[in-house]
Design an enzyme around this catalytic site. Structure first.
Site, PDB file in Angstrom:
ATOM      1  N   CYS A 191     -10.129  -8.528   1.155  1.00 57.61           N
ATOM      2  CA  CYS A 191      -9.571  -9.853   1.327  1.00 57.61           C
ATOM      3  C   CYS A 191     -10.586 -10.548   2.266  1.00 57.61           C
ATOM      4  O   CYS A 191     -10.651 -11.621   2.159  1.00 57.61           O
ATOM      5  CB  CYS A 191      -8.472  -9.974   1.812  1.00 57.61           C
ATOM      6  SG  CYS A 191      -7.143  -8.935   0.888  1.00 57.61           S
ATOM      7  N   GLN A 247       0.974  -1.121   0.167  1.00 57.91           N
ATOM      8  CA  GLN A 247       0.029  -0.011   0.002  1.00 57.91           C
ATOM      9  C   GLN A 247       0.772   1.123   0.096  1.00 57.91           C
ATOM     10  O   GLN A 247       0.297   2.006  -0.058  1.00 57.91           O
ATOM     11  CB  GLN A 247      -0.959   0.167   1.211  1.00 57.91           C
ATOM     12  CG  GLN A 247      -1.990  -1.275   1.149  1.00 57.91           C
ATOM     13  CD  GLN A 247      -3.143  -1.023   0.048  1.00 57.91           C
ATOM     14  OE1 GLN A 247      -3.005  -0.158  -0.518  1.00 57.91           O
ATOM     15  NE2 GLN A 247      -3.815  -2.196   0.077  1.00 57.91           N
TER      16      GLN A 247
END
Ligand code: PMP
Length: 378
Positions: free
Chosen positions: A324, A180
């Site tokens: 996720c 990220q």
């Protein structure tokens, strides 16, 4: 109306990626290990992409291993390093706020008899470099921590932690999941003192199914699979040249604009915070010095799914935590000190440079409507 505010989950493949992938499928479709001309063409295309990615990371192309994505890169780093260095040194260190793929890799090590130390944020929800470094000792073979948390955008003190550990225990292998952060903030494995560093294609406008692991020279990894000699025999299996070509092209394009984009989305994030404050009834979970790309907040009195579906009906895509876990709580927000009822009401907004101030305005208006229409009905 279609407003996409879930770029931490995935991003739209960019034109540079699509063009490179199409070209690779049309022209460089050979097996890069084949010794004939068709194979060589594919190999050259792949090495061009490796060079593009290496330039974006400021490392040698030979330091990069292509994988199927960050989940695999994280497993290869954590389990591969423990396999190579953990015969006698059975202690491994990580944090309680890692992505599921890193947590899963450490769970597997624990099942194999490793002592796993998981460092949590302090009472203020901050992970301290000293706390992580203090867990290291002679018996430790590996430490792994992420650069930017995918649920809150918190930026972890990786450089500081790794520098402290390197000074006292130079034998410890240091891995960073930089998914990220890569191409969103300036990321250099060397500056971070990382021996291993994970990146993923689909978070940076390339395609799903491709990632890479940076491996510093002379760092050994025990392969997860045995097979062919691709990627230095560490990651056997015929490389997906089109996916890799797309990843390289996306990296080349984005690496030119890291600072400008961070500033641009940082302004969107500030506008969103201001809009949320004006609306009232909202608690921001993200730290003020977090990544400009992510804002996590709770809409008090409403469950995440309710808000998510309300926004989705209006064509606005956000997330409730990380994609996720398919909306399920991961427990990471609580680790950062978010109270359970606020965690249940949490929405994660994540930006890319394609977003506009109008997107933020539309989101704020829709959230206000959600509060007016839904809160009092509970
Ligand atoms: N690490 C982090 C921090 C992530 O945000 C993600 C994706 N949610 C991953 C790892 C897994 O990436 P991939 O989908 O490429 O396996």
């Amino acid at each position: 109306m279609s407003i996409y505010l879930d770029s931490a989950a995935t991003t739209r493949p960019g034109e540079a990626c699509i063009a490179a992938m199409t070209e690779a499928m049309r022209i460089s479709w050979g097996n890069p290990s084949s010794l004939h001309r068709v194979g060589l063409e594919a190999q050259l295309r792949m090495e061009c992409a490796r060079g593009q990615l290496a330039a974006a990371l400021g490392c040698e192309p030979s330091a990069l291993i292509f994988t199927s994505g960050a989940t695999e890169s994280n497993h290869l780093a954590v389990r591969g390093a423990a396999g190579a260095y953990g015969k006698r040194k059975k202690k491994v260190i990580t944090t309680t706020v890692e992505h599921a793929s890193v947590r899963g890799a450490f769970d597997m090590l624990e099942e194999q008899g490793f002592e796993v130390v998981r460092i949590a944020p302090d009472a203020d929800g901050i992970l301290r470099a000293e706390d992580i470094a203090a867990a290291a000792d002679e018996n430790t073979c590996l430490v792994s921590m992420m650069l930017v948390n995918n649920e809150t955008g918190a930026v972890l003190p990786v450089q500081q932690t790794f520098a402290m550990i390197a000074r006292e225990y130079p034998h410890i292998i240091k891995h960073c999941d930089a998914v990220q952060g890569f191409l969103k903030l300036p990321v250099s494995p060397e500056k971070l003192h990382a021996d291993l560093l994970t990146v993923s294609g689909h978070k940076v406008h390339a395609c799903k199914g491709v990632g890479a692991l940076y491996r510093k020279k002379r760092i050994r990894l025990f392969p997860l699979m045995k097979g062919g000699e691709q990627e230095g025999s560490i990651r056997p299996g015929t490389e997906s040249v089109p996916l890799i070509a797309g990843f390289g092209a996306a990296a080349a394009e984005l690496s030119e604009t890291v600072t400008a984009r961070a500033e641009y989305v940082g302004n969107l994030r500030s506008e969103l915070i201001a809009g949320l404050e004006k609306a009232g009834g909202i608690s921001v979970n993200s730290p003020s010095d977090g990544s400009p790309y992510i804002l996590s907040f709770a809409v008090r009195g409403l469950r995440s799914e309710t808000v998510l579906h309300f926004l989705s009906e209006k064509g606005i895509s956000v997330s409730s935590g990380s994609a996720c876990s398919k909306g399920k709580q991961s427990g990471v927000l609580e680790q950062f000190g978010v109270k359970p009822d606020l965690a249940d009401s949490t929405i994660r907004v994540s930006f890319c440079a394609e977003n506009t101030p109008e997107d933020v305005t539309a989101l704020c208006e829709a959230l206000k409507e959600a509060q007016e229409r839904l809160v009092h009905k509970r």
